[in-house]
Design a protein around this motif. Structure first.
Motif, PDB file in Angstrom:
ATOM      1  N   CYS A   1      59.969  63.520  45.295  1.00  0.00           N
ATOM      2  CA  CYS A   1      60.047  64.173  46.608  1.00  0.00           C
ATOM      3  C   CYS A   1      60.077  63.192  47.772  1.00  0.00           C
ATOM      4  O   CYS A   1      60.167  63.612  48.934  1.00  0.00           O
ATOM      5  CB  CYS A   1      58.873  65.142  46.786  1.00  0.00           C
ATOM      6  N   GLU A   2      59.984  61.886  47.501  1.00  0.00           N
ATOM      7  CA  GLU A   2      60.019  60.886  48.566  1.00  0.00           C
ATOM      8  C   GLU A   2      61.039  59.809  48.213  1.00  0.00           C
ATOM      9  O   GLU A   2      61.229  59.489  47.050  1.00  0.00           O
ATOM     10  CB  GLU A   2      58.663  60.213  48.737  1.00  0.00           C
ATOM     11  N   SER A   3      61.656  59.250  49.230  1.00  0.00           N
ATOM     12  CA  SER A   3      62.597  58.160  49.010  1.00  0.00           C
ATOM     13  C   SER A   3      61.958  56.831  49.405  1.00  0.00           C
ATOM     14  O   SER A   3      60.956  56.794  50.121  1.00  0.00           O
ATOM     15  CB  SER A   3      63.883  58.388  49.813  1.00  0.00           C
ATOM     16  N   PHE A   4      62.536  55.756  48.932  1.00  0.00           N
ATOM     17  CA  PHE A   4      62.066  54.415  49.279  1.00  0.00           C
ATOM     18  C   PHE A   4      63.273  53.486  49.295  1.00  0.00           C
ATOM     19  O   PHE A   4      64.305  53.766  48.663  1.00  0.00           O
ATOM     20  CB  PHE A   4      61.016  53.920  48.284  1.00  0.00           C
ATOM     21  N   ASP A   5      63.158  52.384  50.006  1.00  0.00           N
ATOM     22  CA  ASP A   5      64.258  51.441  50.140  1.00  0.00           C
ATOM     23  C   ASP A   5      64.036  50.226  49.248  1.00  0.00           C
ATOM     24  O   ASP A   5      62.917  49.715  49.132  1.00  0.00           O
ATOM     25  CB  ASP A   5      64.403  50.972  51.594  1.00  0.00           C
ATOM     26  N   PHE A   6      65.129  49.762  48.631  1.00  0.00           N
ATOM     27  CA  PHE A   6      65.073  48.582  47.774  1.00  0.00           C
ATOM     28  C   PHE A   6      66.418  47.888  47.817  1.00  0.00           C
ATOM     29  O   PHE A   6      67.452  48.492  47.512  1.00  0.00           O
ATOM     30  CB  PHE A   6      64.725  48.995  46.333  1.00  0.00           C
ATOM     31  N   LEU A   7      66.420  46.641  48.265  1.00  0.00           N
ATOM     32  CA  LEU A   7      67.624  45.806  48.321  1.00  0.00           C
ATOM     33  C   LEU A   7      68.758  46.469  49.109  1.00  0.00           C
ATOM     34  O   LEU A   7      69.931  46.395  48.729  1.00  0.00           O
ATOM     35  CB  LEU A   7      68.093  45.459  46.904  1.00  0.00           C
ATOM     36  N   GLY A   8      68.416  47.107  50.211  1.00  0.00           N
ATOM     37  CA  GLY A   8      69.427  47.712  51.067  1.00  0.00           C
ATOM     38  C   GLY A   8      69.818  49.123  50.692  1.00  0.00           C
ATOM     39  O   GLY A   8      70.591  49.770  51.414  1.00  0.00           O
TER      40      GLY A   8
END
Length: 318
Positions: free
Chosen positions: A184-191
């Motif tokens: 239910c949540e997003s996260f950022d990784f390497l752009g």
């Protein structure tokens, strides 16, 4: 000389600065792990990793696999090399030097390998204490960025990670480190932004990966800089410079759900080019008639992100 020696020991969890591995492989691994149910995510950020690697501990790691005295001396000299930097105001300052006890000079040829060697200490502890088996944890690292995707117990894994990092002289950036639920949540990784997404066509939910808002903002800023009012270069040179930027961005952001981001960037590119040409040719009005989209992305030679090759296509509808 050093790389193949250490490459033989490096773990599959490490993707940065390694032969036949890259950032998109790491993003793909994260995406697949989410699809496989590793949805409790430790979204971690190391605080100034390259600047804080302790020299004495790093040299011990190197010496375990390379005992040649001359090579070790050369690496020490590399670590002690003074570095001249320029701040945002144009002022020069020096860092490093003989008195420094931490950090690998960023931009130095050996620094990526040395950073991987020291990061391997954490990965070895991860395997030794079987976090992958105890918590269903998948570790993915790229240079100073890493995420741990767990089936359960992500908060405990984060606490263990924090303790291990402290023990080897490193620190997590607490403001940027968190536990999230990729269902239910997003996260950022390497752009890339990874997490739940919705198909604009069907409305169906899927676990996806797409260019992050920051990545889209960055390419838009690069386009603006290249089409600034003071740019007096011939149009052929301007278009060639633009195309290098667009082609590089599109090649990197070629994984996952990229259509929306590419369309957004293409519209921004068109409008910025149109305004640039309108100013240059002193055209009255907005310039839509004089510089239509089909001409900008046709005879005028500007490359549209939407026309760039998709190297990988991946999203899973659920």
């Amino acid at each position: 000389m050093l790389e193949p020696i250490f490459e033989a020991d490096f773990d599959e969890a490490a993707y940065g600065y390694r032969p036949k591995r890259g950032a998109l492989d790491a993003v793909r691994k994260v995406h697949n792990a989410i699809d496989e149910g590793h949805t409790e995510v430790v979204d971690a950020d190391l605080s100034k990793y390259f600047d804080t690697i302790p020299h004495s501990e790093l040299m011990r790691c190197v010496a375990r696999r390379g005992s040649d005295g001359k090579m070790l001396h050369l690496i020490k000299m590399w670590l002690k090399a003074p570095v001249e930097e320029t701040d945002e105001r144009g002022n020069r300052r020096m860092s490093g030097g003989k008195k420094s006890t931490r950090g690998t000079p960023q931009g130095g040829g050996a620094s990526p390998l040395l950073a991987n060697i020291y990061r391997h200490r954490f990965i070895k502890a991860f395997r030794k204490y079987a976090l992958d088996l105890r918590y269903g944890a998948v570790l993915v690292t790229y240079a100073d960025d890493f995420v741990i995707l767990c089936r359960h117990g992500a908060a405990e894994v984060l606490e263990t990670t924090r303790r291990w990092m402290t023990s080897i002289g490193l620190a997590l950036n607490e403001k940027k480190t968190r536990v999230c639920n990729a269902r239910c949540e997003s996260f950022d990784f390497l752009g890339y932004t990874c997490g739940p997404m919705y198909s604009p066509r069907t409305g169906g939910r899927y676990n996806g990966a797409q260019p992050s808002k920051r990545a889209v903002a960055s390419i838009k800023d690069s386009i603006r800089q290249r089409l600034r009012p003071g740019n007096q270069a011939p149009w052929e040179e301007v278009a060639r410079d633009l195309n290098r930027t667009v082609r590089g961005w599109s090649a990197y952001f070629s994984y996952g759900s990229v259509a929306k981001a590419r369309h957004d960037v293409a519209l921004h590119l068109y409008h910025t080019v149109r305004c640039f040409l309108r100013r240059r040719h002193k055209v009255a009005g907005p310039g839509y008639r004089q510089f239509p989209m089909q001409d900008v992305f046709g005879p005028l030679g500007v490359l549209s992100p939407e026309s760039c090759t998709r190297f990988v296509s991946a999203h899973t509808l659920t």
